[in-house]
Design an enzyme around this catalytic site. Structure first.
Site, PDB file in Angstrom:
ATOM      1  N   GLU A 133      -9.330  -0.176   1.041  1.00 14.81           N
ATOM      2  CA  GLU A 133     -10.542   0.653   0.487  1.00 14.81           C
ATOM      3  C   GLU A 133     -10.982   0.305  -0.914  1.00 14.81           C
ATOM      4  O   GLU A 133     -12.209   0.269  -1.368  1.00 14.81           O
ATOM      5  CB  GLU A 133     -10.639   2.046   0.767  1.00 14.81           C
ATOM      6  N   CYS A 144      -1.734   3.004   4.944  1.00 21.61           N
ATOM      7  CA  CYS A 144      -0.641   3.705   4.065  1.00 21.61           C
ATOM      8  C   CYS A 144       0.007   4.709   5.205  1.00 21.61           C
ATOM      9  O   CYS A 144       0.466   4.357   6.139  1.00 21.61           O
ATOM     10  CB  CYS A 144      -1.003   4.110   2.942  1.00 21.61           C
ATOM     11  N   HIS A 147      -3.821  -0.207   0.567  1.00 21.21           N
ATOM     12  CA  HIS A 147      -5.189   0.509   0.731  1.00 21.21           C
ATOM     13  C   HIS A 147      -6.407  -0.409   0.586  1.00 21.21           C
ATOM     14  O   HIS A 147      -6.682  -0.910  -0.735  1.00 21.21           O
ATOM     15  CB  HIS A 147      -5.302   1.485  -0.665  1.00 21.21           C
TER      16      HIS A 147
HETATM   17  N1  GLN Z   1       3.544   9.260   1.583  1.00 21.33           N
HETATM   18  C1  GLN Z   1       3.667   7.877   1.907  1.00 21.33           C
HETATM   19  C2  GLN Z   1       4.338   6.872   0.963  1.00 21.33           C
HETATM   20  O1  GLN Z   1       4.725   7.538  -0.114  1.00 21.33           O
HETATM   21  C3  GLN Z   1       2.237   7.267   1.929  1.00 21.33           C
HETATM   22  C4  GLN Z   1       1.698   6.968   0.715  1.00 21.33           C
HETATM   23  C5  GLN Z   1       0.039   6.837   0.884  1.00 21.33           C
HETATM   24  O2  GLN Z   1      -0.443   7.004   1.971  1.00 21.33           O
HETATM   25  N2  GLN Z   1      -0.621   6.433  -0.173  1.00 21.33           N
HETATM   26  O3  GLN Z   1       5.065   6.087   1.411  1.00 21.33           O
END
Ligand code: GLN
Length: 529
Positions: A510, A382, A508
């Site tokens: 994970e 992310c 994600h």
């Molecule tokens: N801050 C970033 C976004 O909102 C990444 C979010 C995250 O890593 N979950 O896109």
């Protein structure tokens, strides 16, 4: 007919109620029962999505896009239960529903009170989960510790629940602490006596006690606990400290906890055991062939729970590769001060997790660049993918001012920008791109090699995205866009061609990793390291 198990905690928090609940789920599934789990959180936030990781730990995201408590992650890693929005009940959600109903006039002029309106809403939600999925057993974990003011309505709801259901259809399990006092060389039962006393004051007599302890409890101690807590001696079980949480179901099974629950609830018994779990998970954790260090570059490395699912996914990847994973926690702000070399020099794997906000960003960008230049296995999740893109833009595409508009709203080169549709959203709660979305991958890529599939879904939690305007420029310099969302053409995976393993994903991974089935990206990240 669905049966219910209520799990409460006493004496102190952090006793491992979540792991205990998940482990009970696991041993009941091994009996061939269909289970689900619910976490009740007594806080007034509607969900933990708006909370700081230091307050709450990780926010676990479900397939259907709920931002939930991290215990739901344990439930998913230990069991096959389908977990979603309905599996996390908070005081905030309960009050939100009740107040909305009141405003609509649904209560026909009544005075709205904690009992019965709040407690009814809690019970309704629990029953809804049971009805919907045709389950044999629903395990309901009540957050907090007995004696907290906040959790009283939940405990009162349990008390009522047991009266409304037949007694044999609901069970109360209390997880408690039996501490060892070194100077006296004795274990002490008094805190447990007090905690059970508190429960009985509000009308709940636990059926089973799970005593968290450092060493196995003697017969005399168990007898004493049984006598003072008003339970049979064979209903006093121990939850001894273990090295790996994945051993807890085995420890419970050794004491025949599953059989005892089955007898008390009158549910049918299967005969599967956990030998596969022992062989495929525990033995591999305890007897690895190799060791590998992973540098984790994140803002919240000070709190173990902040990246819970990532640490677990790394353990799973270790299992798949017969490798013990050692985590080196690196503060990105230290990289900003002293440079990446000092922290990442001898590392063979760098992981940058998700995150929000400006602090430490430049350190993370430097860490991604360091892994890129030095052929170090790299996984960016992310925000981790977004910083890898920023590094590549600045240092390989001569876009010196490249940035994300999250960190620099007026950046001249917004290689990462707000997703279309997010511009006018003012409310913070549950408004990100959340939950499972499809990802397609291209042939001959590291992503395809890992997944061995062209199409799958992964879970998301973000507002910003790769800006497709820069795709051609970056492709020309060697960045591979190996995964994308077909309906919105959003970039989902990036990777590098001339590198042993460098991959960033907007989702994600994970959240979907399991001990017996490591997530393919984590598995390959470790494999190539
Ligand atoms: N801050 C970033 C976004 O909102 C990444 C979010 C995250 O890593 N979950 O896109």
């Amino acid at each position: 007919m669905t049966k219910f198990i209520f799990v409460t905690g006493g004496v102190v928090s952090s006793l491992g109620k979540g792991i205990a609940s998940a482990s009970i789920g696991k041993i009941l599934e091994a009996k061939g029962l269909r289970v689900s789990l619910i976490k009740c959180d007594p806080y007034i936030n509607v969900d933990p999505g708006t909370m700081n990781p230091y307050q709450h730990g990780e926010v676990y995201v479900t397939e259907d896009g709920a931002e939930t408590d991290l215990d739901l992650g344990h439930y998913q890693r230990f069991t096959n239960a389908a977990i979603g929005f309905e599996n996390n009940i908070t005081t905030g959600k309960i009050y939100d529903t009740v107040i909305k109903k009141e405003r609509k006039g649904d209560y026909l002029g009544k005075t709205i009170q904690v009992i019965p309106h709040i407690t009814d809403e809690i019970k309704n939600r629990i029953r809804k989960v049971a009805r919907k999925k045709n389950l044999d057993v629903v395990i309901i974990e009540i957050g907090g510790t007995v004696g907290d003011i906040e959790s009283l309505p939940f405990l009162e709801a349990i008390r009522q629940f047991r009266i409304e259901e037949k007694p044999e259809n609901a069970l109360s399990i209390h997880v408690t602490l039996v501490p060892y006092i070194k100077s006296a060389d004795e274990v002490k039962t008094k805190p447990t006596q007090h905690s059970v006393g508190r429960l009985r004051e509000i009308g709940i007599q636990p059926d089973i006690l799970l005593c968290r302890c450092q060493k196995p409890l003697s017969k005399t101690v168990k007898e004493k606990i049984a006598l003072f807590c008003n339970v049979c001696q064979k209903d006093v079980f121990e939850a001894v400290d273990v090295e790996s949480v994945y051993e807890v179901p085995l420890k419970f099974q050794e004491q025949c906890l599953g059989e005892r629950i089955a007898v008390k609830l009158g549910v049918k018994k299967g005969n599967k055991d956990l030998s596969g779990w022992k062989k495929k998970v525990i033995e591999r954790i305890y007897y690895p062939k190799k060791e590998k260090e992973v540098a984790m570059v994140g803002k919240y490395i000070g709190l173990q729970d902040a990246y819970k699912s990532i640490y677990e996914a790394l353990i799973h990847a270790g299992i798949a590769n017969n490798t013990k994973i050692k985590i080196k926690k690196v503060d990105p702000e230290c990289i900003e001060k002293y440079g990446p070399d000092k922290y990442l020099k001898n590392t063979e794997a760098v992981l940058i997790p998700g995150g929000f906000g400006l602090r430490g960003i430049e350190g993370k960008i430097q860490a991604a660049g360091y892994a890129r230049r030095n052929n170090i296995s790299f996984l960016g999740i992310c925000l981790g993918m977004q910083v890898a893109v920023i590094d590549f833009a600045r240092n390989c595409c001569n876009l010196k001012k490249a940035n994300s508009s999250e960190f620099e709203p007026n950046t001249p080169e917004p290689v990462i920008g707000l997703m279309p549709g997010q511009e006018n959203i003012k409310e913070k709660g549950a408004t990100m791109r959340l939950g499972a979305y499809r990802c397609r991958v291209r042939k001959n890529t590291k992503a395809f090699k890992a997944y061995r599939s062209f199409s799958f879904t992964e879970r998301h939690r973000h507002r910003y995205e790769f800006n497709n305007r820069y795709k051609k420029t970056m492709e020309r310099e060697g960045l591979v866009f190996s995964g994308y969302n077909p309906s919105r053409n959003l970039v989902e995976i990036i990777e590098l061609k001339n590198h042993k393993w460098f991959l960033g994903c907007q989702f994600h991974p994970e959240f979907k990793s399991k001990p017996e089935k490591a997530h393919p990206l984590f598995r390959d990240f470790i494999k190539y390291a």
